[in-house]
Design an enzyme around this catalytic site. Structure first.
Site, mmCIF file in Angstrom:
data_model
loop_
_atom_site.group_PDB
_atom_site.id
_atom_site.type_symbol
_atom_site.label_atom_id
_atom_site.label_comp_id
_atom_site.label_asym_id
_atom_site.label_seq_id
_atom_site.Cartn_x
_atom_site.Cartn_y
_atom_site.Cartn_z
ATOM 1 N N ASN A 191 0.836 -1.195 0.000
ATOM 2 C CA ASN A 191 0.000 0.000 0.000
ATOM 3 C C ASN A 191 0.870 1.244 0.000
ATOM 4 O OD1 ASN A 191 -2.448 -1.408 0.059
ATOM 5 N ND2 ASN A 191 -2.284 -1.701 2.259
ATOM 6 N N CYS A 192 0.241 2.354 -0.356
ATOM 7 C CA CYS A 192 0.882 3.656 -0.362
ATOM 8 C C CYS A 192 1.531 3.900 0.984
ATOM 9 C CB CYS A 192 -0.170 4.722 -0.654
ATOM 10 S SG CYS A 192 0.471 6.391 -0.659
ATOM 11 N N PRO A 193 2.715 4.421 1.050
ATOM 12 C CA PRO A 193 3.538 4.983 -0.031
ATOM 13 C C PRO A 193 4.605 4.032 -0.571
ATOM 14 C CG PRO A 193 4.492 5.639 2.044
ATOM 15 C CD PRO A 193 3.280 4.758 2.369
ATOM 16 N N ASP A 226 -2.447 -1.661 -5.487
ATOM 17 C CA ASP A 226 -3.128 -0.585 -4.764
ATOM 18 C C ASP A 226 -3.743 0.367 -5.789
ATOM 19 O OD1 ASP A 226 -3.970 1.496 -3.178
ATOM 20 O OD2 ASP A 226 -1.974 2.042 -2.452
ATOM 21 N N ASP A 271 -1.373 8.316 -7.332
ATOM 22 C CA ASP A 271 -0.063 8.543 -6.718
ATOM 23 C C ASP A 271 1.031 8.691 -7.772
ATOM 24 O OD1 ASP A 271 -1.305 8.309 -4.261
ATOM 25 O OD2 ASP A 271 -0.632 6.244 -3.912
#
Length: 83
Positions: free
Chosen positions: A21-23, A48, A54
């Site tokens: 998942n981010c980041p 994701d 992003d």
């Protein structure tokens, strides 16, 4: 984001960020790009769905070209050309 098929023929490095998942996908891409030469293409594989936005923002902020974003079977492929 034209020229996708040409870019797909010439990928210089790949980062597998599936399941992250981010980041993390962005951080892994940033690290990989720092080791690449200008003009080389990086493929980042991610699951994701937020990574679509992003990577668009990342490309704008860093000056790297977002060549293409495609999704197949839940895996998003981001192609970035090193500035």
């Amino acid at each position: 984001m034209s020229g996708e098929s040409a870019a797909l023929d010439k990928v210089d490095a790949e980062v597998d960020a599936r399941g992250m998942n981010c980041p993390l996908p962005i951080l892994k891409a940033k690290k990989a790009l720092s080791a690449m030469q200008s003009g080389q293409v990086l493929r980042v594989l991610a699951t994701d769905h937020g990574s679509m936005r992003d990577f668009q923002a990342f490309a704008r902020q860093t000056g790297n070209e977002l060549v293409a974003q495609t999704e197949q079977a839940g895996v998003i492929s981001h192609l970035l050309r090193r500035r």
